[in-house]
Design an enzyme around this catalytic site. Structure first.
Site, PDB file in Angstrom:
ATOM      1  N   ASP A  12       0.831  -1.201   0.000  1.00 50.47           N
ATOM      2  CA  ASP A  12       0.000   0.000   0.000  1.00 50.47           C
ATOM      3  C   ASP A  12       0.869   1.256   0.000  1.00 50.47           C
ATOM      4  O   ASP A  12       1.924   1.285   0.634  1.00 50.47           O
ATOM      5  CB  ASP A  12      -0.910  -0.013   1.231  1.00 50.47           C
ATOM      6  CG  ASP A  12      -2.032   1.002   1.137  1.00 50.47           C
ATOM      7  OD1 ASP A  12      -2.314   1.478   0.026  1.00 50.47           O
ATOM      8  OD2 ASP A  12      -2.623   1.332   2.181  1.00 50.47           O
ATOM      9  N   HIS A  29       3.165   3.374  -9.048  1.00 46.74           N
ATOM     10  CA  HIS A  29       3.025   1.934  -9.263  1.00 46.74           C
ATOM     11  C   HIS A  29       4.302   1.350  -9.862  1.00 46.74           C
ATOM     12  O   HIS A  29       4.718   0.249  -9.493  1.00 46.74           O
ATOM     13  CB  HIS A  29       1.831   1.656 -10.180  1.00 46.74           C
ATOM     14  CG  HIS A  29       0.505   2.019  -9.584  1.00 46.74           C
ATOM     15  ND1 HIS A  29       0.066   1.535  -8.367  1.00 46.74           N
ATOM     16  CD2 HIS A  29      -0.479   2.847 -10.023  1.00 46.74           C
ATOM     17  CE1 HIS A  29      -1.136   2.015  -8.099  1.00 46.74           C
ATOM     18  NE2 HIS A  29      -1.487   2.826  -9.085  1.00 46.74           N
ATOM     19  N   LEU A 123      11.491 -20.354  -4.193  1.00 46.63           N
ATOM     20  CA  LEU A 123      10.417 -19.529  -3.650  1.00 46.63           C
ATOM     21  C   LEU A 123       9.170 -19.626  -4.516  1.00 46.63           C
ATOM     22  O   LEU A 123       9.250 -19.602  -5.744  1.00 46.63           O
ATOM     23  CB  LEU A 123      10.880 -18.065  -3.593  1.00 46.63           C
ATOM     24  CG  LEU A 123       9.812 -17.013  -3.241  1.00 46.63           C
ATOM     25  CD1 LEU A 123       9.470 -17.075  -1.759  1.00 46.63           C
ATOM     26  CD2 LEU A 123      10.278 -15.623  -3.631  1.00 46.63           C
TER      27      LEU A 123
END
Length: 238
Positions: A12, A29, A123
């Site tokens: 956020d 962004h 991962l």
């Protein structure tokens, strides 16, 4: 020794970061993607098994048409650009959420990227796109109801463990640590089922400024907690 296997992050603050620097929101962004690179790299080094990132919530579609369109284009660009790097680092990709909102080109690119990386064993990077925790529970309920109608499961056998197998993160370890950046103190409909026993960490740092140092602070905070559980959900075998 840390038992940290699964980190989930609500990324956020991109828009506020852009406003703070007098830049268009889309640049916030884009800067946020750079933060993703650093966090993924840090998780690989630490041996984290699963990293789940809240990239695009089901509520984000209510933003301006222009911003949503730009987010779609950004998402498509990232998928195309990053899949090779992810493969080089043995990272598996999983995208969860209602992908029907996205243009067909993005949906196909997402499927292709996941297929290419499916056999990797490092991962697992989970991207939550057009995802909502309530949607996840509702779609799981619909699937298990159909299974009951089809005779694949008896209603008497539906319990926490069997129900959880129909959720988006069924094959991943329980979320140990949920991080939210930008100072907001809410969950925002993210992984409602999966964070039942998670530790929460909130930071004022805006997502584009969140780096390996900030991640280490969150992990150290987690490691210094004495985790007490009441009736704990059965640990998933992953």
């Amino acid at each position: 020794m840390s038992t940290l296997k699964h980190i989930a992050i609500i990324m956020d603050g991109n828009g506020r970061w852009a406003s703070k620097h007098s830049l268009p929101r889309i640049l916030g962004h884009q800067q946020g993607i750079k933060a993703v690179h650093g966090v993924v790299k840090a998780c690989v080094i630490r041996g984290i098994k699963t990293l789940t990132l809240f990239a695009f919530s089901s509520e984000n579609k209510n933003r301006s048409t222009e911003e949503v369109s730009l987010l779609f284009k950004l998402f498509l660009g990232v998928l195309k650009q990053e899949v090779k790097k992810l493969n080089e680092h043995n990272i598996r990709l999983k995208i969860i959420g209602d992908m029907s909102l996205f243009p067909a080109k993005i949906q196909q690119t997402a499927l292709d990227a996941q297929a290419l990386l499916a056999s990797n064993i490092g991962l697992t990077l989970v991207i939550a796109a057009n995802y909502g925790g309530q949607w996840d529970i509702a779609q799981a309920a619909a699937k298990i109801a159909k299974a009951a109608i089809d005779g694949d499961i008896k209603a008497s056998n539906i319990n926490i463990d069997s129900f959880s197998q129909y959720l988006s993160l069924a094959d991943e370890p329980n979320v140990d640590l949920l991080i939210r950046t930008s100072g907001e103190l809410r969950i925002s409909n993210f992984l409602l089922w999966d964070i039942a026993y998670s530790e929460f960490y909130f930071t004022e740092t805006l997502w584009p400024d969140f780096n390996e140092f900030e991640l280490n602070k969150a992990i150290n905070n987690f490691n210094n907690r004495n985790r007490r559980f009441g009736i704990r959900l059965k640990e998933k075998s992953c």
